[in-house]
Each structure stands twice: as C-alpha cells, then as structure tokens.
Motif scaffolding. Sequence first.
Motif, PDB file in Angstrom:
ATOM      1  N   MET A 396       0.728  -0.962   0.153  1.00 41.98           N
ATOM      2  CA  MET A 396      -0.125  -0.141  -0.133  1.00 41.98           C
ATOM      3  C   MET A 396       1.202   1.138   0.099  1.00 41.98           C
ATOM      4  O   MET A 396       2.052   1.191   0.486  1.00 41.98           O
ATOM      5  CB  MET A 396      -0.901   0.033   1.257  1.00 41.98           C
ATOM      6  N   GLN A 397      -0.008   2.230  -0.428  1.00 41.66           N
ATOM      7  CA  GLN A 397       1.086   3.698  -0.351  1.00 41.66           C
ATOM      8  C   GLN A 397      -0.045   4.404  -0.203  1.00 41.66           C
ATOM      9  O   GLN A 397      -0.949   4.750  -1.248  1.00 41.66           O
ATOM     10  CB  GLN A 397       2.318   3.581  -2.018  1.00 41.66           C
ATOM     11  N   PRO A 398       0.483   5.406   0.979  1.00 44.52           N
ATOM     12  CA  PRO A 398       0.950   5.361   1.819  1.00 44.52           C
ATOM     13  C   PRO A 398       0.989   4.249   2.569  1.00 44.52           C
ATOM     14  O   PRO A 398       0.175   3.803   3.051  1.00 44.52           O
ATOM     15  CB  PRO A 398       1.015   6.771   2.583  1.00 44.52           C
ATOM     16  N   GLY A 399       2.588   4.167   3.685  1.00 44.31           N
ATOM     17  CA  GLY A 399       1.902   3.126   4.790  1.00 44.31           C
ATOM     18  C   GLY A 399       2.736   2.401   4.237  1.00 44.31           C
ATOM     19  O   GLY A 399       2.004   1.131   5.262  1.00 44.31           O
ATOM     20  N   GLY A 400       3.445   2.284   3.445  1.00 40.89           N
ATOM     21  CA  GLY A 400       4.103   0.717   3.033  1.00 40.89           C
ATOM     22  C   GLY A 400       5.000   0.229   4.151  1.00 40.89           C
ATOM     23  O   GLY A 400       4.633  -1.073   4.958  1.00 40.89           O
ATOM     24  N   PRO A 401       5.804   1.223   5.050  1.00 41.57           N
ATOM     25  CA  PRO A 401       6.545   0.202   5.878  1.00 41.57           C
ATOM     26  C   PRO A 401       5.212   0.091   7.311  1.00 41.57           C
ATOM     27  O   PRO A 401       5.390   0.458   8.248  1.00 41.57           O
ATOM     28  CB  PRO A 401       7.690   1.519   6.101  1.00 41.57           C
ATOM     29  N   PRO A 416       4.586   3.988  10.248  1.00 45.27           N
ATOM     30  CA  PRO A 416       5.905   4.704   9.944  1.00 45.27           C
ATOM     31  C   PRO A 416       5.076   5.928   9.056  1.00 45.27           C
ATOM     32  O   PRO A 416       4.245   6.824  10.542  1.00 45.27           O
ATOM     33  CB  PRO A 416       5.386   4.785   8.168  1.00 45.27           C
ATOM     34  N   ASN A 418       5.970   9.011   8.300  1.00 45.45           N
ATOM     35  CA  ASN A 418       5.058   9.997   7.863  1.00 45.45           C
ATOM     36  C   ASN A 418       3.722  10.392   7.776  1.00 45.45           C
ATOM     37  O   ASN A 418       2.850   9.612   7.612  1.00 45.45           O
ATOM     38  CB  ASN A 418       5.406   9.648   6.036  1.00 45.45           C
ATOM     39  N   SER A 421       0.870   8.676   6.359  1.00 42.94           N
ATOM     40  CA  SER A 421       0.978   7.653   6.736  1.00 42.94           C
ATOM     41  C   SER A 421       0.984   7.010   7.830  1.00 42.94           C
ATOM     42  O   SER A 421       0.071   6.070   7.885  1.00 42.94           O
ATOM     43  CB  SER A 421       2.775   7.028   5.879  1.00 42.94           C
ATOM     44  N   ARG A 466       0.324  -2.156  -5.608  1.00 40.30           N
ATOM     45  CA  ARG A 466       0.648  -1.454  -4.308  1.00 40.30           C
ATOM     46  C   ARG A 466      -0.768  -0.546  -4.359  1.00 40.30           C
ATOM     47  O   ARG A 466      -1.448   0.525  -5.426  1.00 40.30           O
ATOM     48  CB  ARG A 466       1.590  -0.298  -3.905  1.00 40.30           C
ATOM     49  N   SER A 516       3.502  11.030   0.743  1.00 40.90           N
ATOM     50  CA  SER A 516       2.613  11.270   2.235  1.00 40.90           C
ATOM     51  C   SER A 516       3.026  12.373   2.771  1.00 40.90           C
ATOM     52  O   SER A 516       2.296  12.222   4.747  1.00 40.90           O
ATOM     53  CB  SER A 516       3.531   9.191   2.564  1.00 40.90           C
TER      54      SER A 516
HETATM   55  O1  MOO Z   1       4.586   4.114   2.346  1.00 41.48           O
HETATM   56 MO1  MOO Z   1       5.611   5.353   2.513  1.00 41.48          MO
HETATM   57  O2  MOO Z   1       4.187   5.329   3.850  1.00 41.48           O
HETATM   58  O3  MOO Z   1       4.663   6.116   1.733  1.00 41.48           O
HETATM   59  O4  MOO Z   1       4.924   7.042   2.894  1.00 41.48           O
END
Ligand code: MOO
Length: 550
Positions: A396-401, A416, A418, A421, A466, A516
């Motif tokens: 997913m994006q935002p929120g990847g990590p 994460p 950001n 995010s 994503r 993000s």
């Molecule tokens: O996945 Mo990060 O959370 O894009 O900005």
Amino acid sequence: MGSRVSVEEHRDDVARLLAGISGEVSGTTTVGAEVSGTTTVGAESSGATAGGAEVSGTATVGAEGSGTTTVGAQLVPVGDALGRVLAGDVLAPEPLPRFRNSQMDGFAVRAADIAGATVGAPVILPVAGEIAAGSAAAPLAPGTAVRIMTGAPVPAEADAVVPVEDTDVGTFNHDHAAARGSASGRETNPPADPASRLEAPHDPDAGERKAGGSGTAPVGSGSARIGSGSVPVGSGSAWVGFGSVRIIRSRAAGEFVREVGSDVGAGDLVLSAGTVLAPHHLAAVAACGVAELPVRRRLRVAVVSTGTELVAPGEPAGPGQIWDANAVALAAAVRAAGAEVAGTYRITDDPEAARRALRTAAASSDLVITSGGVSQGAHEVVKDVLSGAVFRSVAMQPGGPQGFGRLDGTPVVTFPGNPVSAQVSFVVFLRDPLRRAAGLPTVGELRAVVGHAGESGGSIASPLGRRQYLRGRLRPAGGMRGTVGPKSGSRFPEGPTARTSDRPLLQVDVVGGAGSHLVASMGAADVLVEVPADRSALDPGDEVTLLPLG
Ligand code: MOO
Ligand SMILES: Nc1nc2c(c(=O)[nH]1)N[C@H]1C(S)=C(S)[C@@H](COP(=O)(O)OP(=O)(O)OC[C@H]3O[C@@H](n4cnc5c(N)ncnc54)[C@H](O)[C@@H]3O)O[C@H]1N2
C-alpha cells in the motif's frame, strides 16, 4: 524488511494481535431492577480508575440489581457516561412517573363533577387548596376542585385536570406575585370578574342542572352549577383564599393526568446493553434515579512519536526540526475510536531513551502505537527496541513500512512516520478493531465516482502493485459541477456499488497529491480514496471505494 504482504494479510495479523485485549464484555449486567429471588446486590468495585470504579469479576450492579458482568466493564457516574457503551441492560427500578401527576396547570377534579360544563353552562366548584410540584396531595373531596400545577401529584379521588385556561382564572401566573406583593400586586392583576372573563352567553337550560355536589346558585351573568360546600361565588374577590372556580369545559376521566408507569413500568427495560450513550439515553436513566452505569472499559492506548527532529506544536522549531503531528493525530484517532489515551510520548532516536520510554508506555497500556523509526535509515529506534517484532512492507501507499509485536507482553503496532502514512495506517489497520473492542459500530466503506483526480482535473498516477490511498473530498449533495459522470464499463467494477440501489453514486474529488508528507492538504479531505493495486492511474469518472475519515 521482508517481502511485501497484502493489506488484508497485515490487517489480519494486527487483528490477531489485538484479539486478547479487546475487553469483550461477556454476560450481562442488569441495573436498577429488583429481580425477584435475587439477594446479591451492589457493585463489586475494585480500584478506582479515571472514569469510575472498575468492575471486577462477576458482580451485580446497582442498588437493587442482579445479573452478571465481567472484567471489561466499569461503573461510571451517569454524568460521565456520554459516548460510552453500555455493558448491561438498564431496567427501571421504579415506575415512571412515580406518582400520578398533572400534565397541566389547572384544577384537579372528578370528571363526573364537571360533566357537561360549557361556557354557557359552567360548573362552579369550591377550591379546596393548591398543590404545587414537589408537594404531597390530600384526597379530593367530592364536588370540589384543587388548584394543581404541572407535575404536582394528582390527589386520590381526582381523575381529571382542567387546564386553567378552561376556567375563569385564565392563568395562575400572577397569583403568587400578588400574594407575595400585596395589594399593589393584586391590583395590577386583579381577579377577573367571572362573567366578564368568560363572556358567557346566557344558557337558560343550563341553570337548573346540578353538579356532583350539592347546592346551586346563579353566578355572574351566566348560569352555572355549583359544587358542594359553601363558598362565596360570583364576586371579584372569589380568589382570596382560593374561593371557587368556574369551569367552562368538561374533561373525561384521565384527561391531563399522567398515570403511574405510563412512561415505563418497574422492571421494564430502559436501555439495552450495547447502547452508545447519547444525551437522551442519559436523561432516560437519570429520570429513573440511576446514578451509575456499567459501561465497557475503554482500551488504554499509548501513542509514541519517534524522531529527534520532533518538537511539540507551540514550541520553537529550530534548524531541521518539525512539529509533531502524529502524536496529536493518533491520540485523537484513538479517542475517536472509543479507546482512551494512556499517554503520549515523544522520543528521540537515542535507543536507550527510546527503550525506557517504550517500556513505560507498554507497562501502562493495553496497546502501544508508534510512529516513525521503521524504515531503512541509520536511526530506526522502533526497530532497534522491538527486535522480536515483525517488520514488513505492506502493498500500500502511503503506509508501506509496517510492524507489529509485543513489548513486555503488551501489543505494539508500528506505523511509519510520514504523517499521512501514520494516519492512513490507523484508518486501515486499527480503527475498526478498536471500535469493535469498544462496542462501537465499525466505519463502513462508500462507493463514489471521481470528479477531479489530478491537480488540473486530469488523472493521477498510482503505483502498480500497491493499493494507493489518496485523499478526497466528497462533493456536496446536488451533483457534479462539471460534466463528469460515472463511466460506462467502469475500470473498477469490483465491489458493491451504489448503483444497485436507486441512489446515485457519491462524487469525490481528489485533494492534494499522493505524497505521504502532504499532511496539510489532508486537512481538506474527508475520505480516503482507494486506488486498486492493479491500476496505474486514477481518472475522472472512475468508480472508487472510499474510507471516511474522522
Ligand atoms: O509508504 Mo510511505 O508510508 O509512502 O510514505
Ligand atoms: N531507503 C528507504 N527509505 C525509505 C523507505 C524505504 O523503503 N527505503 N520508505 C519510505 C517510506 S514509504 C516511509 S513511509 C518512511 C517511513 O519512515 P520511518 O517510519 O522510519 O519514519 P521517519 O523516518 O522517522 O519519518 C519519516 C518522515 O516523517 C516525518 N515524521 C516522523 N514523525 C513525525 C511526526 N510525529 N509528525 C510529523 N512528521 C513526522 C519525518 O520527519 C520524516 O520526514 O521512510 C521512507 N524512507
């Protein structure tokens, strides 16, 4: 960071992590009713918490209640229960109304005594006294009336109330001012001449009819029946010492009398377990005399912002420093989801300080949420401290990590840093589980058609592989400003659409870009706009799923 997992897989893992702490209330608590055959009463309270007493183990709650409640409920004063979720049924300990009382300012009478009363043929009854709200009432003698105020007990033997407007008195408003004040008060509000007040047409047939009591007398210019008792009638001074009242309208038995239990009966259900308490619910139980309510205990959630660059809003931000948005946002999100904030922490990238703060947070909460410190940098304190946790990349994006694990047994979910995010992560992974744990309804998805997508109204790119969560604003009801409408053969046909009903689809504009860090632009949004992982762009006219913010 391991291989990329789907949003659903991570969501399931987070849900599993939270399963043990949801504070589910099993069993029921019954408040307020005297339940036959039950002698165990009173809440078993252990320890005081911010919101009230913790209810531990199986206990009965309330002055005369029975039933069971479990860990997960607590008693709170009814005045503090707004927004809480009721953990048990509330039964009325007594009937409401508790006593027969008047619905009007007027005269309590026996309906039979005023049968047939009209303007032309009024019934005159001696007035035995006055009953104000808050006082007790003696039984009403036959053929008499008693002044009665709204909410005052209706005397035994009386079965109707005649509103004061249906008498020659008109209103009681000035009586007490006059009594307190003296002659001048009375002069400014003189008792009306019954005849002139009523402007009663002469009714030759009415004069000979008898009221329930004994004796008749012509009064004023009209004809009237008079109740029992010898009272001065027909003069302007009739109201000194209550005197008599001329009633110009009959009332059936029961009129303007609020009967005992006509609202709820003793033992009746007033509120059911699971009710999300709004002001009108609190009024209902307060009226029943219930002082405390069993509510679901709220999860205590600690919020930890990480990053040496962070300073509190309001503090001066030096070179390289930024104001901490996530602590405020996540704490607010926690509260909005029905949990309580066990503490907010802002920690630097110093691992030892971070470890201490995280352990303190874990020790004082049911769940810790962190933001920041989970990507590939040199100072990822959350990763350092939570060495046994799972850190992964979510598609997913935002929120990847994302990450999750436990610290000293307490679940920790890592978002994460950001700011967009972190907020998207909360909506996607924690909002509904927390709401479920709180007993609140989950937030449903919406379907909409896109108006403006990119900055200039065109498309906006989305990363293949994503799921993207853009920010959007719903258009006000009334439709599209432009000519864009739902596409035929939408590119996003999956999922339910509002077209299955007769309602038109909602319309949404994307606000801000995809980045993000665009936290201020997010302030203009009211929904997240989902772009599926297999799409490389979002265009005007596309149908999308929305997750409401807030
Ligand atoms: O996945 Mo990060 O959370 O894009 O900005
Ligand atoms: N080499 C890589 N770098 C990054 C990756 C990656 O995969 N490889 N992922 C990027 C993505 S995507 C995100 S999201 C972030 C996540 O980073 P962290 O969780 O470690 O967060 P930080 O580095 O601490 O901060 C990221 C960003 O957000 C700002 N921030 C942090 N906390 C707050 C707060 N409380 N309030 C407002 N703003 C905050 C911080 O200053 C940074 O600008 O990593 C990318 N990098």
